[in-house]
Write a protein that holds these residues in place. Structure first.
Motif, PDB file in Angstrom:
ATOM      1  N   TRP A  60       0.842  -1.203   0.000  1.00 17.30           N
ATOM      2  CA  TRP A  60       0.000   0.000   0.000  1.00 17.30           C
ATOM      3  C   TRP A  60       0.878   1.254   0.000  1.00 17.30           C
ATOM      4  O   TRP A  60       0.680   2.168  -0.794  1.00 17.30           O
ATOM      5  CB  TRP A  60      -0.906  -0.010   1.233  1.00 17.30           C
ATOM      6  CG  TRP A  60      -1.843   1.154   1.354  1.00 17.30           C
ATOM      7  CD1 TRP A  60      -3.137   1.215   0.909  1.00 17.30           C
ATOM      8  CD2 TRP A  60      -1.570   2.431   1.968  1.00 17.30           C
ATOM      9  NE1 TRP A  60      -3.684   2.445   1.204  1.00 17.30           N
ATOM     10  CE2 TRP A  60      -2.747   3.217   1.852  1.00 17.30           C
ATOM     11  CE3 TRP A  60      -0.452   2.969   2.594  1.00 17.30           C
ATOM     12  CZ2 TRP A  60      -2.816   4.517   2.347  1.00 17.30           C
ATOM     13  CZ3 TRP A  60      -0.519   4.275   3.074  1.00 17.30           C
ATOM     14  CH2 TRP A  60      -1.698   5.024   2.953  1.00 17.30           C
ATOM     15  N   ILE A  64       0.989   4.003  -3.070  1.00 16.46           N
ATOM     16  CA  ILE A  64       0.426   5.333  -2.804  1.00 16.46           C
ATOM     17  C   ILE A  64       1.508   6.406  -2.889  1.00 16.46           C
ATOM     18  O   ILE A  64       1.361   7.417  -3.594  1.00 16.46           O
ATOM     19  CB  ILE A  64      -0.252   5.382  -1.425  1.00 16.46           C
ATOM     20  CG1 ILE A  64      -1.393   4.349  -1.341  1.00 16.46           C
ATOM     21  CG2 ILE A  64      -0.770   6.792  -1.146  1.00 16.46           C
ATOM     22  CD1 ILE A  64      -2.501   4.538  -2.356  1.00 16.46           C
ATOM     23  N   ILE A 311      -1.765   4.200  -7.705  1.00 16.01           N
ATOM     24  CA  ILE A 311      -2.493   4.518  -6.476  1.00 16.01           C
ATOM     25  C   ILE A 311      -3.762   3.680  -6.382  1.00 16.01           C
ATOM     26  O   ILE A 311      -4.087   3.129  -5.313  1.00 16.01           O
ATOM     27  CB  ILE A 311      -2.819   6.024  -6.427  1.00 16.01           C
ATOM     28  CG1 ILE A 311      -1.536   6.833  -6.222  1.00 16.01           C
ATOM     29  CG2 ILE A 311      -3.819   6.329  -5.312  1.00 16.01           C
ATOM     30  CD1 ILE A 311      -1.726   8.329  -6.339  1.00 16.01           C
TER      31      ILE A 311
END
Length: 406
Positions: A60, A64, A311
């Motif tokens: 993650w 991101i 993302i």
């Protein structure tokens, strides 16, 4: 080498500059990244006995923060700047992370992020790190990546039909469209695993991934064994070739802002369990080449699309990790090894190209692969140290021979 691309002095409009080829280039870069190098975090999680939640948070954070950094830099420079994590770094962590508490590892990630930022601020430090001969940096990268090739070969010995099908898919597709070769390996691995009854089906849910905050703990042991090697690998294995790819395609962004942005992004990502975020190298050609956009001044849109798509993928990183858990260990080993095959080849070529008779590169590879840990310091550190010592001795000896000949 392509002629330098001059940034347009007039403000550009992203939506007017973009076209379908840029969107496709961004999508392909992300797919190949997720089908190849991103799988390696699963290997780290298994080796270090990390929880699925930690591995998901790692993915993650990578997606991101690299997405945000890439979008920021591409908009700021109007150049196609793709960000990713340090692939040699994640490969290094497979063997270096086990035995180190993860909170201390996060402390090392924070330290490394600060060091990268400093490198982008003080030119003398950048010059000092950049003074490491390129062939020795390539030798270190090769030594870090080679174990993945060995594991892929060992997986073939256990599951020859499965790994053979994946290998065949790679080389066949590579002849037609190299950019899709790694994705083909993943497809072949899934198909062969299902056909051979080797996969482990489990319920998969499409759910948002929750990042896991980790309070860093700083220790000298983790700093020496993780932070310093990670910083060196990020610079030599990602930033140097990454700037080289951009320069080859006609783009020359100022190194300082890129390094500082990556340092800040790495710092944010570290607190949720991710190591260095860097300049893309292997995948950078996809968004900076002519296939991304016929107009070189508009290829920055491909990198922005890649950042946005990354993302979106990262928001559901947990689903990806669970999908990888369905595959047998041999398929994951083969996927990792084959995905890094090109990097291994280029690193080995760079390590020995034009260095006839030198023993510095072989020493680095041997010492690093040995896994020795004198004083509790990892083999990668001793490998580059030994290589630099041999290189200095060889140069000194060659200089004395020249003086004697005169």
């Amino acid at each position: 080498m392509t002629a330098p691309v001059l940034a347009s002095p007039a403000p550009r409009n992203f939506w007017q500059d973009t076209q379908s080829s840029a969107v496709l280039a961004g999508l392909i870069a992300v797919i190949i990244g997720w089908a190849g190098p991103n799988v390696l975090v699963y290997s780290v999680a298994q080796a270090a006995h990390l929880s699925d939640a930690t591995a998901m948070s790692w993915l993650w954070a990578h997606a991101i923060f690299t997405g945000l950094a890439g979008i920021f830099l591409s908009l700021r420079t109007r150049m196609p700047i793709l960000n990713t994590w340090s692939t040699p770094g994640i490969a290094f962590l497979v063997t270096a992370l086990p035995g180190i508490p993860f909170a201390e590892a996060v402390g090392a990630f924070v330290t490394s992020a600060v060091l990268v930022f400093i490198l982008g601020t003080f030119k003398p430090l950048t010059r000092a790190l950049g003074a490491i001969p390129p062939h020795l940096a390539a030798a270190l990268n090769a030594a870090i990546l080679l174990p993945f090739g060995f594991k892929a070969a060992q997986a073939f010995g256990v599951q020859p039909a499965l790994v053979g099908a994946m290998t065949l898919a790679y080389f066949l597709v590579r002849q037609i469209s190299p950019r899709w070769a790694v994705a083909a390996v993943l497809v072949a691995g899934v198909g062969a695993s299902a056909g051979l009854g080797l996969w482990h089906p489990a319920p998969i849910s499409l759910a948002l991934t929750q990042p896991q905050f980790v309070l860093p703990v700083f220790s000298l042991h983790a700093t020496v064994n993780l932070a310093l090697p990670l910083t060196l690998l990020a610079f030599t294995g990602q930033f140097v070739p990454g700037f080289g790819v951009l320069k080859t395609n006609g783009y020359q962004p100022a190194p300082g802002p890129v390094l500082r942005t990556c340092g800040v992004a790495s710092l944010g990502a570290a607190f949720v369990g991710c190591h260095n975020l860097t300049l893309g190298a292997l995948l950078a050609n996809i968004v900076s080449g002519p296939e991304a956009h016929p107009d070189a001044q508009k290829r920055y849109t491909a990198a922005i699309w890649a950042g946005g798509i990354n993302i979106c993928f990262g928001l559901f990183a947990g689903t990806f990790v669970h999908l990888m858990g369905i595959l047998p260990a041999e398929a994951l080993a083969a996927l990792a090894g084959i995905a890094l095959l090109g990097a291994m080849g280029s690193s080995l070529q760079g390590a020995f190209q034009g260095q006839s008779g030198s023993l510095a590169a072989p020493i680095i590879i041997l010492v690093t692969l040995s896994g020795i840990t004198p004083l509790g310091i990892g083999a990668a550190f001793w490998g580059i140290l030994a290589g630099l010592a041999v290189f200095a001795a060889e140069r000194r000896g060659a200089g004395k021979m020249v003086q004697a000949a005169k």
